[in-house]
Design a protein around this motif. Sequence first.
Motif, short mmCIF file in Angstrom:
data_model
loop_
_atom_site.label_atom_id
_atom_site.label_comp_id
_atom_site.label_asym_id
_atom_site.label_seq_id
_atom_site.Cartn_x
_atom_site.Cartn_y
_atom_site.Cartn_z
N ASP A 30 2.79 0.65 -2.61
CA ASP A 30 2.80 1.18 -1.43
C ASP A 30 2.11 2.49 -1.08
O ASP A 30 1.71 2.73 0.26
CB ASP A 30 4.44 1.15 -0.82
N ASP A 31 2.28 3.45 -1.94
CA ASP A 31 1.54 4.65 -1.61
C ASP A 31 -0.06 4.68 -1.66
O ASP A 31 -0.73 5.72 -1.35
CB ASP A 31 1.82 5.82 -2.59
N TYR A 32 -0.59 3.47 -2.06
CA TYR A 32 -1.89 3.47 -2.25
C TYR A 32 -2.85 2.48 -1.57
O TYR A 32 -2.22 1.49 -0.92
CB TYR A 32 -2.35 2.89 -3.70
N SER A 52 -4.58 -1.03 3.04
CA SER A 52 -3.50 -0.15 2.79
C SER A 52 -2.18 -0.69 2.21
O SER A 52 -1.65 -1.94 2.80
CB SER A 52 -3.03 0.67 4.14
N GLY A 53 -1.77 0.09 1.17
CA GLY A 53 -0.47 -0.86 0.59
C GLY A 53 0.72 -0.69 1.36
O GLY A 53 1.93 -1.58 1.46
N ARG A 102 -1.27 8.04 0.76
CA ARG A 102 -0.24 8.71 1.61
C ARG A 102 -0.62 9.47 2.55
O ARG A 102 0.06 9.69 3.50
CB ARG A 102 0.81 9.42 0.62
N VAL A 103 -1.86 10.00 2.64
CA VAL A 103 -2.48 10.77 3.70
C VAL A 103 -2.67 9.79 4.82
O VAL A 103 -2.96 10.22 5.91
CB VAL A 103 -3.56 11.76 3.32
N LEU A 110 -11.93 5.45 3.21
CA LEU A 110 -11.50 4.63 2.03
C LEU A 110 -12.55 3.99 1.22
O LEU A 110 -12.50 4.08 -0.06
CB LEU A 110 -10.37 3.89 2.32
N LEU A 111 -12.97 3.08 2.18
CA LEU A 111 -13.95 2.17 1.31
C LEU A 111 -15.16 3.07 0.77
O LEU A 111 -15.39 2.68 -0.41
CB LEU A 111 -14.50 1.29 2.33
N ARG A 112 -15.58 3.95 1.31
CA ARG A 112 -16.69 4.82 0.45
C ARG A 112 -16.03 5.69 -0.52
O ARG A 112 -16.90 5.55 -1.59
CB ARG A 112 -17.04 5.88 1.58
N PHE A 113 -14.94 6.13 -0.40
CA PHE A 113 -14.30 6.60 -1.53
C PHE A 113 -13.93 5.71 -2.78
O PHE A 113 -14.24 5.81 -4.08
CB PHE A 113 -12.99 7.28 -1.25
#
Length: 130
Positions: A30-32, A52-53, A102-103, A110-113
């Motif tokens: 859930d945090d990821y 998002s989890g 979590r942020v 996100l997708l780029r990272f």
Amino acid sequence: EVQLQASGGGLAQAGGFLRLSCAASGFTFDDYAIGWFRQAPGKEREGVSCISGSDGDSYYADFVKGRFTISSDNAKNTVYLQMNNLTPEDTAVYYCAAKDNRVKYSGTYLLRFLTNFGSRGQGTLVTVSS
């Protein structure tokens, strides 16, 4: 330790479908955020989709919108990528990757990272014939 196992690749005909799975372990799901990126021979990595989890928010690259659907089963710590209406241009090794979310980063970030820096496992090969 983040561990990810992608599966479900194979051979499909143009217009066909495949479903990829990404089994996750070693972290609190859930945090990821977990996403998929792909890399075709001789080409750069491309971010495909992420989810998002914690709340299931999803994000897609433009070239898969309307064709691919990402989903998650938090009870199984697994993310799926349903790929419909496949084209030969979808041929690539597909990887899943994870990042602490979590942020609550934006989908674009996100997708780029995930594509360039995320913890990832071995990929699964998708081959689409014309």
